[in-house]
Motif scaffolding. Structure first.
Motif: not given
Length: 464
Positions: A159-167
Protein backbone atom coordinates in the motif's frame (compact mmCIF):
# COMPACT_ATOMS: atom_id res chain seq x y z
CA UNK A 1 41.59 -14.72 -0.50
CA UNK A 2 44.95 -13.16 -1.17
CA UNK A 3 45.35 -9.46 -0.60
CA UNK A 4 45.33 -7.33 -3.77
CA UNK A 5 47.10 -3.99 -4.04
CA UNK A 6 45.86 -1.06 -6.12
CA UNK A 7 46.43 2.68 -6.42
CA UNK A 8 42.76 3.58 -5.93
CA UNK A 9 39.80 1.75 -4.43
CA UNK A 10 36.35 3.08 -5.31
CA UNK A 11 33.44 1.94 -3.15
CA UNK A 12 30.18 2.22 -5.06
CA UNK A 13 29.65 1.97 -8.83
CA UNK A 14 27.00 4.64 -9.36
CA UNK A 15 27.49 7.73 -11.55
CA UNK A 16 30.01 9.11 -9.05
CA UNK A 17 32.00 5.94 -8.46
CA UNK A 18 32.26 4.52 -11.95
CA UNK A 19 33.22 7.91 -13.42
CA UNK A 20 35.89 8.36 -10.73
CA UNK A 21 37.20 4.89 -11.55
CA UNK A 22 37.38 5.57 -15.28
CA UNK A 23 39.10 8.95 -14.85
CA UNK A 24 41.63 7.50 -12.40
CA UNK A 25 42.34 4.66 -14.85
CA UNK A 26 42.83 7.19 -17.65
CA UNK A 27 45.45 8.80 -15.43
CA UNK A 28 47.35 5.49 -15.26
CA UNK A 29 46.16 4.45 -11.82
CA UNK A 30 45.48 0.80 -10.97
CA UNK A 31 41.82 0.93 -9.95
CA UNK A 32 39.39 -1.48 -8.33
CA UNK A 33 35.71 -0.67 -7.91
CA UNK A 34 33.50 -2.41 -5.34
CA UNK A 35 29.73 -2.62 -5.80
CA UNK A 36 27.31 -4.52 -3.59
CA UNK A 37 24.29 -4.57 -5.92
CA UNK A 38 24.31 -3.21 -9.49
CA UNK A 39 26.88 -1.48 -11.69
CA UNK A 40 25.46 1.96 -12.43
CA UNK A 41 24.07 2.39 -8.92
CA UNK A 42 20.67 3.87 -8.16
CA UNK A 43 20.76 6.32 -11.06
CA UNK A 44 20.96 3.78 -13.87
CA UNK A 45 18.99 1.02 -12.15
CA UNK A 46 16.41 2.66 -9.89
CA UNK A 47 16.53 6.40 -10.45
CA UNK A 48 17.39 8.82 -13.24
CA UNK A 49 17.21 6.50 -16.23
CA UNK A 50 14.25 4.16 -15.59
CA UNK A 51 12.08 7.03 -14.33
CA UNK A 52 12.78 8.98 -17.53
CA UNK A 53 11.78 5.93 -19.55
CA UNK A 54 8.47 5.80 -17.65
CA UNK A 55 7.90 9.51 -18.10
CA UNK A 56 8.58 9.25 -21.83
CA UNK A 57 5.82 6.63 -22.09
CA UNK A 58 3.48 8.97 -20.21
CA UNK A 59 4.45 11.85 -22.49
CA UNK A 60 3.67 9.84 -25.63
CA UNK A 61 0.38 8.70 -24.08
CA UNK A 62 -0.50 12.32 -23.35
CA UNK A 63 0.33 13.38 -26.92
CA UNK A 64 -1.73 10.53 -28.37
CA UNK A 65 -4.75 11.92 -26.57
CA UNK A 66 -4.03 15.28 -28.20
CA UNK A 67 -3.80 13.82 -31.70
CA UNK A 68 -6.82 15.77 -32.96
CA UNK A 69 -5.02 19.07 -32.24
CA UNK A 70 -2.34 18.06 -34.76
CA UNK A 71 -4.77 16.91 -37.45
CA UNK A 72 -4.25 13.26 -36.56
CA UNK A 73 -6.55 10.41 -35.55
CA UNK A 74 -5.85 8.08 -32.65
CA UNK A 75 -8.81 6.10 -31.38
CA UNK A 76 -9.07 3.74 -28.44
CA UNK A 77 -5.81 5.04 -26.93
CA UNK A 78 -4.80 2.93 -23.94
CA UNK A 79 -1.70 1.69 -22.14
CA UNK A 80 -0.24 -1.59 -20.95
CA UNK A 81 1.41 -0.87 -17.61
CA UNK A 82 3.40 -4.11 -17.64
CA UNK A 83 4.80 -3.26 -21.08
CA UNK A 84 5.65 0.28 -19.94
CA UNK A 85 7.55 -1.13 -16.96
CA UNK A 86 9.24 -3.76 -19.13
CA UNK A 87 10.57 -1.06 -21.47
CA UNK A 88 11.84 0.95 -18.51
CA UNK A 89 13.72 -2.04 -17.12
CA UNK A 90 15.13 -2.86 -20.55
CA UNK A 91 16.51 0.66 -20.91
CA UNK A 92 18.09 0.43 -17.45
CA UNK A 93 19.54 -3.00 -18.21
CA UNK A 94 21.09 -1.82 -21.47
CA UNK A 95 22.93 1.00 -19.73
CA UNK A 96 24.03 -1.18 -16.81
CA UNK A 97 25.66 -3.66 -19.17
CA UNK A 98 27.37 -0.71 -20.80
CA UNK A 99 29.03 0.18 -17.49
CA UNK A 100 30.52 -3.31 -17.34
CA UNK A 101 31.96 -2.79 -20.81
CA UNK A 102 33.46 0.57 -19.77
CA UNK A 103 35.14 -1.06 -16.76
CA UNK A 104 36.77 -3.69 -18.99
CA UNK A 105 37.77 -1.11 -21.59
CA UNK A 106 39.54 0.98 -18.95
CA UNK A 107 41.06 -2.03 -17.17
CA UNK A 108 39.19 -1.33 -13.93
CA UNK A 109 38.90 -4.40 -11.71
CA UNK A 110 35.33 -5.01 -10.50
CA UNK A 111 34.59 -6.74 -7.21
CA UNK A 112 30.95 -7.41 -6.36
CA UNK A 113 30.29 -7.39 -2.63
CA UNK A 114 29.84 -5.31 0.53
CA UNK A 115 32.86 -3.21 1.47
CA UNK A 116 34.17 -2.13 4.84
CA UNK A 117 37.22 0.05 5.47
CA UNK A 118 39.15 -1.80 8.17
CA UNK A 119 42.02 0.70 8.37
CA UNK A 120 43.31 3.62 6.30
CA UNK A 121 43.96 2.24 2.82
CA UNK A 122 42.53 -1.19 3.63
CA UNK A 123 39.14 -2.46 2.46
CA UNK A 124 37.57 -5.82 3.22
CA UNK A 125 34.88 -7.02 0.79
CA UNK A 126 32.36 -9.74 1.56
CA UNK A 127 31.60 -11.50 -1.72
CA UNK A 128 29.55 -14.59 -2.52
CA UNK A 129 32.84 -16.51 -2.54
CA UNK A 130 34.16 -15.27 0.78
CA UNK A 131 36.18 -12.24 1.85
CA UNK A 132 38.55 -10.31 -0.38
CA UNK A 133 41.06 -7.86 1.07
CA UNK A 134 42.06 -4.82 -0.99
CA UNK A 135 44.69 -2.18 -0.31
CA UNK A 136 45.35 1.22 -1.86
CA UNK A 137 46.71 4.56 -0.63
CA UNK A 138 43.55 6.29 -1.90
CA UNK A 139 39.94 5.24 -1.23
CA UNK A 140 36.92 7.00 -2.73
CA UNK A 141 33.54 6.61 -1.03
CA UNK A 142 30.66 6.76 -3.52
CA UNK A 143 28.02 4.69 -1.77
CA UNK A 144 25.09 6.99 -2.55
CA UNK A 145 21.87 7.30 -0.63
CA UNK A 146 18.47 5.69 -0.16
CA UNK A 147 14.92 6.84 0.46
CA UNK A 148 14.24 8.43 3.83
CA UNK A 149 11.46 6.73 5.77
CA UNK A 150 9.61 8.62 8.48
CA UNK A 151 8.10 6.88 11.52
CA UNK A 152 4.58 5.73 10.73
CA UNK A 153 5.06 6.31 7.00
CA UNK A 154 7.33 3.33 6.33
CA UNK A 155 6.95 1.62 2.98
CA UNK A 156 5.62 -1.94 2.80
CA UNK A 157 5.67 -2.43 -0.97
CA UNK A 158 1.95 -3.10 -1.00
CA UNK A 159 0.00 0.00 0.00
CA UNK A 160 2.91 2.34 0.72
CA UNK A 161 5.72 2.61 -1.82
CA UNK A 162 9.16 4.16 -2.15
CA UNK A 163 10.54 5.10 -5.56
CA UNK A 164 11.73 1.50 -6.03
CA UNK A 165 8.23 0.10 -5.64
CA UNK A 166 6.84 2.84 -7.89
CA UNK A 167 9.28 1.86 -10.64
CA UNK A 168 7.90 -1.68 -10.67
CA UNK A 169 4.30 -1.22 -9.52
CA UNK A 170 2.21 -4.30 -8.88
CA UNK A 171 -0.89 -2.42 -10.00
CA UNK A 172 -2.04 0.87 -11.44
CA UNK A 173 -3.07 3.16 -8.57
CA UNK A 174 -6.59 4.52 -8.76
CA UNK A 175 -6.43 7.00 -5.89
CA UNK A 176 -2.84 7.99 -5.20
CA UNK A 177 -1.26 10.04 -2.41
CA UNK A 178 2.27 11.34 -3.00
CA UNK A 179 4.03 12.62 0.12
CA UNK A 180 6.63 15.21 -0.84
CA UNK A 181 6.78 17.48 -3.87
CA UNK A 182 10.48 17.45 -4.63
CA UNK A 183 11.74 16.07 -7.93
CA UNK A 184 11.11 12.41 -7.10
CA UNK A 185 7.60 12.95 -5.74
CA UNK A 186 6.48 15.24 -8.56
CA UNK A 187 7.88 12.99 -11.28
CA UNK A 188 5.93 9.98 -10.01
CA UNK A 189 2.85 12.12 -9.45
CA UNK A 190 3.14 13.33 -13.04
CA UNK A 191 3.56 9.80 -14.40
CA UNK A 192 0.64 8.18 -12.61
CA UNK A 193 -1.62 11.21 -12.99
CA UNK A 194 -1.05 11.21 -16.76
CA UNK A 195 -2.02 7.53 -16.89
CA UNK A 196 -5.27 8.28 -15.09
CA UNK A 197 -4.69 7.96 -11.35
CA UNK A 198 -6.55 10.44 -9.17
CA UNK A 199 -3.48 12.06 -7.64
CA UNK A 200 -3.02 14.12 -4.48
CA UNK A 201 0.34 15.67 -3.61
CA UNK A 202 1.03 16.73 -0.03
CA UNK A 203 3.90 19.10 0.75
CA UNK A 204 4.91 20.31 4.21
CA UNK A 205 6.46 23.51 2.80
CA UNK A 206 4.42 26.46 1.54
CA UNK A 207 4.81 25.54 -2.15
CA UNK A 208 5.48 22.64 -4.50
CA UNK A 209 9.01 22.12 -5.77
CA UNK A 210 10.19 24.23 -2.83
CA UNK A 211 13.83 24.47 -3.97
CA UNK A 212 12.77 26.26 -7.16
CA UNK A 213 12.17 29.96 -7.71
CA UNK A 214 8.80 31.01 -6.26
CA UNK A 215 7.38 32.07 -9.63
CA UNK A 216 8.27 28.71 -11.15
CA UNK A 217 6.70 26.88 -8.21
CA UNK A 218 3.48 28.90 -8.58
CA UNK A 219 3.39 28.25 -12.33
CA UNK A 220 3.94 24.53 -11.75
CA UNK A 221 1.16 24.31 -9.17
CA UNK A 222 -1.34 25.84 -11.60
CA UNK A 223 -0.21 23.50 -14.37
CA UNK A 224 -0.50 20.42 -12.14
CA UNK A 225 -3.94 21.42 -10.92
CA UNK A 226 -5.06 22.03 -14.51
CA UNK A 227 -4.06 18.41 -15.19
CA UNK A 228 -6.33 17.26 -12.38
CA UNK A 229 -3.88 16.88 -9.50
CA UNK A 230 -4.85 18.00 -6.02
CA UNK A 231 -1.98 19.97 -4.48
CA UNK A 232 -1.96 20.50 -0.72
CA UNK A 233 0.83 22.68 0.69
CA UNK A 234 1.61 23.49 4.33
CA UNK A 235 0.24 20.04 5.07
CA UNK A 236 1.75 17.21 7.09
CA UNK A 237 0.89 13.52 6.95
CA UNK A 238 0.69 12.64 10.63
CA UNK A 239 -0.28 8.99 10.32
CA UNK A 240 -1.16 6.27 7.83
CA UNK A 241 -3.72 3.66 8.86
CA UNK A 242 -3.44 0.60 6.65
CA UNK A 243 -6.46 -1.54 5.94
CA UNK A 244 -7.48 -4.08 3.34
CA UNK A 245 -6.72 -2.48 0.00
CA UNK A 246 -6.74 1.05 1.41
CA UNK A 247 -4.79 3.57 3.44
CA UNK A 248 -6.37 6.23 5.61
CA UNK A 249 -4.10 9.25 5.77
CA UNK A 250 -4.33 11.76 8.62
CA UNK A 251 -3.54 15.16 7.14
CA UNK A 252 -2.77 18.17 9.33
CA UNK A 253 -2.95 21.74 8.02
CA UNK A 254 -3.49 24.98 9.89
CA UNK A 255 -3.83 23.17 13.20
CA UNK A 256 -6.69 21.00 11.93
CA UNK A 257 -6.54 17.30 11.07
CA UNK A 258 -8.69 15.48 8.54
CA UNK A 259 -8.61 12.02 7.02
CA UNK A 260 -8.65 10.87 3.41
CA UNK A 261 -8.57 7.41 1.85
CA UNK A 262 -6.19 6.21 -0.86
CA UNK A 263 -5.38 2.86 -2.40
CA UNK A 264 -1.69 3.72 -2.83
CA UNK A 265 0.81 6.04 -1.15
CA UNK A 266 4.23 7.01 -2.48
CA UNK A 267 6.59 8.39 0.16
CA UNK A 268 9.15 10.80 -1.32
CA UNK A 269 10.34 12.70 1.73
CA UNK A 270 14.03 12.91 1.01
CA UNK A 271 17.06 10.66 1.21
CA UNK A 272 19.66 9.49 3.73
CA UNK A 273 23.28 8.72 2.97
CA UNK A 274 24.52 5.12 2.92
CA UNK A 275 27.14 5.47 5.64
CA UNK A 276 26.41 2.37 7.71
CA UNK A 277 28.70 -0.64 7.85
CA UNK A 278 31.62 1.10 6.16
CA UNK A 279 33.78 1.50 9.27
CA UNK A 280 33.61 5.28 9.18
CA UNK A 281 33.16 5.80 12.92
CA UNK A 282 36.27 3.79 13.72
CA UNK A 283 38.26 5.87 11.23
CA UNK A 284 37.06 9.13 12.75
CA UNK A 285 35.21 10.30 9.66
CA UNK A 286 32.88 13.19 10.40
CA UNK A 287 29.26 12.43 9.46
CA UNK A 288 26.58 15.11 9.65
CA UNK A 289 22.94 14.04 9.31
CA UNK A 290 23.90 10.84 7.45
CA UNK A 291 26.25 12.63 5.05
CA UNK A 292 30.04 12.54 5.08
CA UNK A 293 31.57 15.98 5.61
CA UNK A 294 34.15 16.92 2.98
CA UNK A 295 36.04 19.95 1.76
CA UNK A 296 35.50 21.43 -1.70
CA UNK A 297 37.71 18.73 -3.25
CA UNK A 298 36.01 15.76 -1.60
CA UNK A 299 38.61 15.20 1.14
CA UNK A 300 37.14 13.76 4.37
CA UNK A 301 39.90 14.81 6.77
CA UNK A 302 41.18 11.22 6.99
CA UNK A 303 44.34 10.87 4.91
CA UNK A 304 43.68 9.08 1.62
CA UNK A 305 39.89 8.93 2.10
CA UNK A 306 37.57 10.87 -0.20
CA UNK A 307 33.78 11.07 -0.57
CA UNK A 308 31.68 12.05 -3.58
CA UNK A 309 28.06 12.07 -4.72
CA UNK A 310 24.97 11.68 -2.57
CA UNK A 311 26.89 10.45 0.47
CA UNK A 312 28.75 13.79 0.47
CA UNK A 313 25.57 15.89 0.59
CA UNK A 314 23.51 18.23 -1.54
CA UNK A 315 22.77 18.73 -4.31
CA UNK A 316 21.83 15.06 -4.68
CA UNK A 317 22.28 14.85 -8.43
CA UNK A 318 23.98 12.28 -10.63
CA UNK A 319 25.82 14.85 -12.74
CA UNK A 320 27.21 16.49 -9.63
CA UNK A 321 28.46 13.10 -8.43
CA UNK A 322 30.11 12.36 -11.77
CA UNK A 323 31.93 15.68 -11.86
CA UNK A 324 33.08 15.23 -8.27
CA UNK A 325 34.45 11.84 -9.32
CA UNK A 326 36.55 13.49 -12.02
CA UNK A 327 37.78 16.19 -9.63
CA UNK A 328 38.85 13.67 -6.98
CA UNK A 329 40.56 11.38 -9.50
CA UNK A 330 42.51 14.31 -10.91
CA UNK A 331 43.40 15.57 -7.44
CA UNK A 332 44.72 12.12 -6.54
CA UNK A 333 46.81 12.17 -9.72
CA UNK A 334 48.45 15.43 -8.67
CA UNK A 335 46.52 17.68 -11.01
CA UNK A 336 44.88 20.97 -10.00
CA UNK A 337 41.20 20.74 -11.00
CA UNK A 338 38.64 23.40 -10.21
CA UNK A 339 36.49 22.45 -7.20
CA UNK A 340 32.83 21.69 -7.75
CA UNK A 341 30.60 24.71 -7.16
CA UNK A 342 27.09 23.60 -6.11
CA UNK A 343 25.58 26.88 -7.39
CA UNK A 344 26.81 25.99 -10.88
CA UNK A 345 25.00 22.64 -10.90
CA UNK A 346 21.69 22.59 -12.78
CA UNK A 347 18.64 20.88 -11.32
CA UNK A 348 16.12 19.20 -13.63
CA UNK A 349 12.66 17.77 -12.90
CA UNK A 350 11.08 15.72 -15.67
CA UNK A 351 7.44 16.23 -14.81
CA UNK A 352 4.96 17.73 -17.27
CA UNK A 353 5.74 20.56 -17.77
CA UNK A 354 9.47 20.11 -17.19
CA UNK A 355 11.30 22.31 -14.68
CA UNK A 356 14.98 23.28 -14.73
CA UNK A 357 17.17 25.81 -12.95
CA UNK A 358 20.70 26.85 -12.14
CA UNK A 359 22.14 29.36 -9.70
CA UNK A 360 20.26 31.69 -7.38
CA UNK A 361 16.53 32.27 -7.35
CA UNK A 362 15.37 35.89 -7.29
CA UNK A 363 14.72 35.68 -3.55
CA UNK A 364 18.08 34.03 -2.79
CA UNK A 365 19.89 36.62 -4.89
CA UNK A 366 18.30 39.43 -2.90
CA UNK A 367 19.05 37.65 0.39
CA UNK A 368 22.69 37.47 -0.70
CA UNK A 369 22.72 41.26 -1.02
CA UNK A 370 22.50 41.60 -4.78
CA UNK A 371 20.56 44.34 -6.48
CA UNK A 372 18.93 42.43 -9.29
CA UNK A 373 17.51 42.80 -12.75
CA UNK A 374 14.98 40.12 -13.66
CA UNK A 375 13.86 39.09 -17.12
CA UNK A 376 10.96 36.83 -18.11
CA UNK A 377 9.68 35.43 -21.37
CA UNK A 378 6.60 33.22 -21.85
CA UNK A 379 6.39 30.21 -24.16
CA UNK A 380 3.27 31.72 -25.74
CA UNK A 381 5.54 34.34 -27.34
CA UNK A 382 7.73 31.78 -29.09
CA UNK A 383 6.93 30.48 -32.58
CA UNK A 384 8.55 27.04 -32.09
CA UNK A 385 6.64 26.48 -28.82
CA UNK A 386 3.34 27.31 -30.53
CA UNK A 387 4.19 25.03 -33.48
CA UNK A 388 4.96 22.22 -31.04
CA UNK A 389 1.66 22.76 -29.25
CA UNK A 390 3.61 23.54 -26.08
CA UNK A 391 2.76 27.15 -25.36
CA UNK A 392 2.62 26.83 -21.54
CA UNK A 393 5.82 27.81 -19.80
CA UNK A 394 8.23 30.60 -19.01
CA UNK A 395 11.93 31.39 -18.73
CA UNK A 396 13.23 33.67 -16.00
CA UNK A 397 16.72 35.11 -15.66
CA UNK A 398 18.28 36.93 -12.71
CA UNK A 399 21.22 39.31 -13.12
CA UNK A 400 23.31 41.42 -10.80
CA UNK A 401 22.21 44.96 -11.60
CA UNK A 402 25.69 46.42 -11.04
CA UNK A 403 27.94 43.91 -12.81
CA UNK A 404 25.59 42.17 -15.26
CA UNK A 405 26.59 38.76 -13.85
CA UNK A 406 24.08 36.00 -14.58
CA UNK A 407 23.11 34.95 -11.06
CA UNK A 408 20.45 32.40 -11.92
CA UNK A 409 18.09 31.02 -14.53
CA UNK A 410 14.76 29.29 -13.98
CA UNK A 411 12.52 27.55 -16.50
CA UNK A 412 9.28 25.65 -16.80
CA UNK A 413 7.93 24.19 -20.02
CA UNK A 414 8.72 21.78 -22.84
CA UNK A 415 12.34 20.62 -23.09
CA UNK A 416 13.69 23.08 -20.54
CA UNK A 417 15.85 20.29 -19.10
CA UNK A 418 17.79 20.49 -22.38
CA UNK A 419 17.73 24.29 -22.63
CA UNK A 420 19.15 24.94 -19.16
CA UNK A 421 22.65 23.87 -20.19
CA UNK A 422 23.03 27.05 -22.22
CA UNK A 423 22.86 29.09 -19.05
CA UNK A 424 25.09 26.60 -17.20
CA UNK A 425 27.81 27.13 -19.81
CA UNK A 426 27.25 30.88 -19.54
CA UNK A 427 27.78 30.82 -15.77
CA UNK A 428 30.89 28.65 -16.12
CA UNK A 429 32.32 31.17 -18.58
CA UNK A 430 31.33 33.99 -16.17
CA UNK A 431 29.19 35.61 -18.83
CA UNK A 432 27.34 38.88 -18.41
CA UNK A 433 24.15 40.14 -19.98
CA UNK A 434 26.18 41.81 -22.74
CA UNK A 435 27.62 38.57 -24.11
CA UNK A 436 24.23 36.89 -23.95
CA UNK A 437 22.57 39.79 -25.74
CA UNK A 438 25.20 39.66 -28.49
CA UNK A 439 24.77 35.90 -28.95
CA UNK A 440 22.69 34.99 -32.03
CA UNK A 441 20.18 32.25 -31.21
CA UNK A 442 18.86 30.10 -34.09
CA UNK A 443 15.29 30.50 -35.33
CA UNK A 444 12.87 28.89 -34.93
CA UNK A 445 13.93 27.30 -31.65
CA UNK A 446 12.82 27.26 -28.06
CA UNK A 447 16.26 28.63 -27.20
CA UNK A 448 15.24 32.03 -28.55
CA UNK A 449 13.26 32.49 -25.34
CA UNK A 450 16.52 32.36 -23.41
CA UNK A 451 17.72 35.37 -25.41
CA UNK A 452 14.43 37.22 -24.98
CA UNK A 453 14.46 36.65 -21.21
CA UNK A 454 17.91 38.26 -21.02
CA UNK A 455 16.72 41.18 -23.16
CA UNK A 456 13.63 41.58 -20.97
CA UNK A 457 15.77 42.01 -17.86
CA UNK A 458 17.08 45.19 -19.45
CA UNK A 459 13.82 46.38 -21.04
CA UNK A 460 14.81 45.26 -24.53
CA UNK A 461 12.55 42.23 -25.24
CA UNK A 462 11.50 42.16 -28.88
CA UNK A 463 8.69 39.63 -29.19
CA UNK A 464 6.63 40.25 -26.10
Amino acid sequence: MAQQGFDVIVIGAGPGGYVAAIRAAQLDKRVVIVEREHLGGICLNWGCIPTKALLRSAEVFHLMHRAKEFGLKAEGVDFDLDAVIKRSRKVAGQLTSGIGHLMKKNKVTVVMGAAKITAPGKVSVKTDKGTEDLTAPEVILATGARARELPGLEADGDLVWTYRHALQPKRMPKNLLVIGSGAIGIEFASFFNTLGAKTTVVEVMDRVLPVEDEEISAFAKKAFEKQGMSIRVKTTVKKLERGKGKVTAHLEAGGKTETAEFDTVISAVGIVGNTEGLGLEELGVKVDRTHVVTDEYGRTGVKGLWAIGDIAGAPWLAHKASHEGVVVAEKIAGMNPHPVKPAAIAGCTYCHPQVASVGLSEAKAKEAGHQVKVGRFPFIGNGKAIALGESEGMIKTVFDAKTGELLGAHMIGAEVTELIQGYVVGRTLETTEEELMHTVFPHPTLSEMMHESVLDAYGRAIHF
